[in-house]
Enzyme design. Sequence first.
Site, mmCIF file in Angstrom:
data_model
loop_
_atom_site.group_PDB
_atom_site.id
_atom_site.type_symbol
_atom_site.label_atom_id
_atom_site.label_comp_id
_atom_site.label_asym_id
_atom_site.label_seq_id
_atom_site.Cartn_x
_atom_site.Cartn_y
_atom_site.Cartn_z
ATOM 1 N N HIS A 126 -7.457 -5.381 -0.858
ATOM 2 C CA HIS A 126 -6.306 -4.687 -0.274
ATOM 3 C C HIS A 126 -5.811 -5.358 1.004
ATOM 4 O O HIS A 126 -4.685 -5.122 1.434
ATOM 5 C CB HIS A 126 -6.697 -3.234 0.008
ATOM 6 C CG HIS A 126 -5.537 -2.308 0.112
ATOM 7 N ND1 HIS A 126 -4.680 -2.055 -0.940
ATOM 8 C CD2 HIS A 126 -5.070 -1.566 1.153
ATOM 9 C CE1 HIS A 126 -3.753 -1.198 -0.565
ATOM 10 N NE2 HIS A 126 -3.951 -0.897 0.702
ATOM 11 N N SER A 154 0.848 -1.183 0.000
ATOM 12 C CA SER A 154 0.000 0.000 0.000
ATOM 13 C C SER A 154 0.894 1.248 0.000
ATOM 14 O O SER A 154 1.666 1.451 -0.923
ATOM 15 C CB SER A 154 -0.945 -0.037 1.194
ATOM 16 O OG SER A 154 -1.921 0.971 1.113
#
Length: 709
Positions: free
Chosen positions: A669, A556
Amino acid sequence: MQKVVIRLSILVLVFSVAALGQKRSISEKDLFDFAWIGDPQVSPDGSTVAFVKVTVNSAKTNYDTSIWSVATSGSGEPRRLTSGTRDSSPRWSPDGKSLAFVRSAETPGSFPQLYLLPMAGGEAFQLTNVARGAGGPLWSPDGKWIAFGSNANPDDIAKQGKPLTPDTRDSDVRVITRAVYRSDGGGYNDPTRPNHLWVIAAPQNPGEKPTPKQLTNGQFSDGNFVWSGDNSRIFYATSRNPEPYYTLPQTEIYSIPVVGGVSTLLTKVDMGVGAMSLSPDGKRVAFNASVVHEPVQSYTQPDLWVMDVSPNAKPKNLTAGFDFDIGAGLTGDQGAPRAGGGNPPIWTADGRSIIERFTREGRANLGMFDAENGRLTELTKGDQSVMNHRTTADRSKLVYTVSTPTQINDLYIADRNGGNAKQLTHVNDAILSKLNLTEPEEIWYPSFDGKRIQTWVQKPPDFDPKKKYPLILNIHGGPHAAYGYVFDHEFQWMAAKGYIVVYPNPRGSTSYGQDFGNIIQYNYPGDDHTDLMLAVDEVIKRGYVDEKKLGITGGSGGGVLTNWAVTKTNRFAAAVSQRDISDWSNWWYSADFAQFQPSWFKGAPFEDKDGFRNRSAITYVDKIATPMMFILGEADYRTPPGAGGEELFRALKYRKVPTVMVRFPNEGHELSRSGQPWHRIERLQHIVGWFDKYLMGVAKPEYEVPSVP
């Protein structure tokens, strides 16, 4: 005879030492044997804690969640209470005779419903059968009602139980009118199905079939339900703004009679309000929130607030002078996946203080804050991360889960002042007792401008300071998050494979104060990169790192900084960028949240052209010479692959820089923390496999394009 006894004693000692020496290094597949504890709930009499236990299912493709209990006395082993494999959200009735919980069926197309478990004995029975399901059970103080949430709309209710026909089926065509139209892990948003408040009478026996009643309706979702002390009303929070991304956050707090009727607006506050809890006298609520004001910041530290339960009341910030994060946790890869639950503030019995978690310099502990002036009394201390917390009804005991770098998480009980802490569960002792785990070393070092930066160094179990080791720099995401004293399987396994793992908290990280967190605004990536490089330098100074065998990785925001680093330096022999962003403009248009406020950038990509271009790694792809792997979730809506690894992969292939892209189907994610167990294992294998190839010289033909004979 005495000689025989001595010989036997020596033999026992030898075998004991041998047994102790049989501890092995941790492996990536040990994840399959891990267990996690989440959402602990203390019985009204304080004798028992119910909790959600999470394990990997037999197929290694998902997680089983079941409800267990353990005595707070520490006597006896935990016992399983529910038989389902998707049970969660245990909530005690005020008299302790029943336990409400949520059960999700494994049948496709079915929805979670509320169940009740009689604690005197007998099987759990289904309480609700609401279209689209029910969740978040909340007992009234007198035990006569259970409030819950459901997103069933009038059409769902009308169609329930009726066979579907071509005329009544739901269309799968999406007509999108909002800028934010999907969420990572949740799929596409459906504005026709907002969450609303329902209640159902608590049955006295399984034969009773009470009918649930919907209390709120309309186009906006309602949440943060709290019962009034006299059982007559329920408070709830909502935002009556169909497109909140155009304005700063605002929350409206209403109340509604439990018998039904019109909601009454209590007050409006200029912030997003977290879980609320009512004071013992019923006159105030406490909650966590961050105030977003002009000028908008990249990071706004969360605080603890109190507010009178009265019309037009204004909240009071108790922790304005406490420059650390309230209610926040640390970044690790071993939170209890899919256990649910939260950590609302807890009032003391006399209403004079509030118990809440806080993070400071890579540690998460419990504190008690004065309800008038916010003065802190620390309750738990140490190099650890408190993950969930509750108290007994009289607030005399703390019940909480703890994680450390060598402990995944377990349940503890302590006196309210944090003394006499006692471990109640040992859910991972069987596996951890076999593993040779080591504590990381904590290091502080000065950055270029004098700021002190904290990092940790995880070393191999058989570390020898006279040897030279390859090093992996591992960067956290966020960017406003923090590493610290919490279990991280990834770090332990990398170290077990022979790597030095360095994991810093560069500027922009949380748990170091508001200014430290926000300093990267409009400069991310930027000076945080320098902090990271200095962490590597600091460890190299110690003499046990092979400077020619450096690797870099992160997910990320850590992927952002990994991409950025290889455009700035060629010191790394290999890089693995995970769930990354390489093109800020692409990301601005496709992410699952809208950057319409000037928090990370000063405007939209067509307004702040230089800002987006100058901070995107793809702009400088011609400078990348480092072999790169990209780890991508194909269902990642937070950092969509097209805004990150896909672009850089194609560009590097064009430039003939060694690169490979590893794609995980159906993963979002949260791949590293709650992805399918097998995928989590394969992710670790690929990351370390890439470093093994370029730092250790291990042959990895799967990462090569076969040559033509």
